[in-house]
Design a protein around this motif. Structure first.
Motif, PDB file in Angstrom:
ATOM      1  N   GLU A  48       7.589  -1.600   2.806  1.00  0.00           N
ATOM      2  CA  GLU A  48       6.588  -0.528   2.867  1.00  0.00           C
ATOM      3  C   GLU A  48       7.031   0.672   2.037  1.00  0.00           C
ATOM      4  O   GLU A  48       6.228   1.290   1.330  1.00  0.00           O
ATOM      5  CB  GLU A  48       6.330  -0.092   4.309  1.00  0.00           C
ATOM      6  CG  GLU A  48       5.681  -1.143   5.181  1.00  0.00           C
ATOM      7  CD  GLU A  48       6.647  -2.224   5.682  1.00  0.00           C
ATOM      8  OE1 GLU A  48       7.881  -2.069   5.538  1.00  0.00           O
ATOM      9  OE2 GLU A  48       6.150  -3.243   6.196  1.00  0.00           O
ATOM     10  N   TYR A  56       1.931   2.385  -4.529  1.00  0.00           N
ATOM     11  CA  TYR A  56       0.907   1.759  -3.700  1.00  0.00           C
ATOM     12  C   TYR A  56       0.919   2.387  -2.311  1.00  0.00           C
ATOM     13  O   TYR A  56       1.898   2.274  -1.585  1.00  0.00           O
ATOM     14  CB  TYR A  56       1.136   0.247  -3.575  1.00  0.00           C
ATOM     15  CG  TYR A  56       0.986  -0.475  -4.894  1.00  0.00           C
ATOM     16  CD1 TYR A  56      -0.267  -0.721  -5.424  1.00  0.00           C
ATOM     17  CD2 TYR A  56       2.097  -0.891  -5.614  1.00  0.00           C
ATOM     18  CE1 TYR A  56      -0.414  -1.367  -6.634  1.00  0.00           C
ATOM     19  CE2 TYR A  56       1.969  -1.543  -6.825  1.00  0.00           C
ATOM     20  CZ  TYR A  56       0.708  -1.776  -7.332  1.00  0.00           C
ATOM     21  OH  TYR A  56       0.570  -2.412  -8.536  1.00  0.00           O
ATOM     22  N   ASP A  58      -1.074   1.451   0.067  1.00  0.00           N
ATOM     23  CA  ASP A  58      -1.399   0.379   1.003  1.00  0.00           C
ATOM     24  C   ASP A  58      -0.383  -0.756   0.835  1.00  0.00           C
ATOM     25  O   ASP A  58      -0.457  -1.537  -0.123  1.00  0.00           O
ATOM     26  CB  ASP A  58      -2.817  -0.114   0.725  1.00  0.00           C
ATOM     27  CG  ASP A  58      -3.307  -1.181   1.683  1.00  0.00           C
ATOM     28  OD1 ASP A  58      -2.488  -1.719   2.467  1.00  0.00           O
ATOM     29  OD2 ASP A  58      -4.511  -1.492   1.638  1.00  0.00           O
ATOM     30  N   SER A  60      -0.057  -3.443   2.486  1.00  0.00           N
ATOM     31  CA  SER A  60      -0.687  -4.758   2.598  1.00  0.00           C
ATOM     32  C   SER A  60      -1.225  -5.211   1.235  1.00  0.00           C
ATOM     33  O   SER A  60      -1.050  -6.369   0.839  1.00  0.00           O
ATOM     34  CB  SER A  60      -1.814  -4.692   3.619  1.00  0.00           C
ATOM     35  OG  SER A  60      -2.465  -5.922   3.722  1.00  0.00           O
TER      36      SER A  60
END
Length: 89
Positions: A48, A56, A58, A60
């Motif tokens: 993460e 990024y 996000d 995911s």
């Protein structure tokens, strides 16, 4: 990038693709993923955190993109290539 080039968006995208073989966004993703690979190989940062470090928000989305482009999840990549890097030192 378009503003800096002084070209219309359409012309910029066409010329960029001719020069690199990629769209501008594909190129940005490629650069970000290469940087992420370096972090995965050389740090213990969570996936993460690496996603955020390379741009990024996000994690995911980052995982899905990484898996699609690299063929391994970020965790799989870290396990495989970190051990190779350590063995070469």
């Amino acid at each position: 990038m378009v503003q800096l080039s002084g070209l219309t968006e359409r012309s910029f995208k066409r010329r960029f693709k001719l020069a690199t073989g990629m769209t501008p966004m594909e190129y940005v993703h490629t650069l970000r993923l290469e940087e992420a690979k370096q972090y995965l190989e050389t740090t213990d940062e969570p996936v993460e955190a690496i996603a955020e470090l390379v741009g990024y928000a996000d994690a995911s989305f980052f995982r899905r993109l990484f898996s699609r482009r690299v063929g391994l999840t970020p965790s799989q990549y870290r396990r495989r290539f970190r051990s190779m890097r350590l063995a070469m030192q």
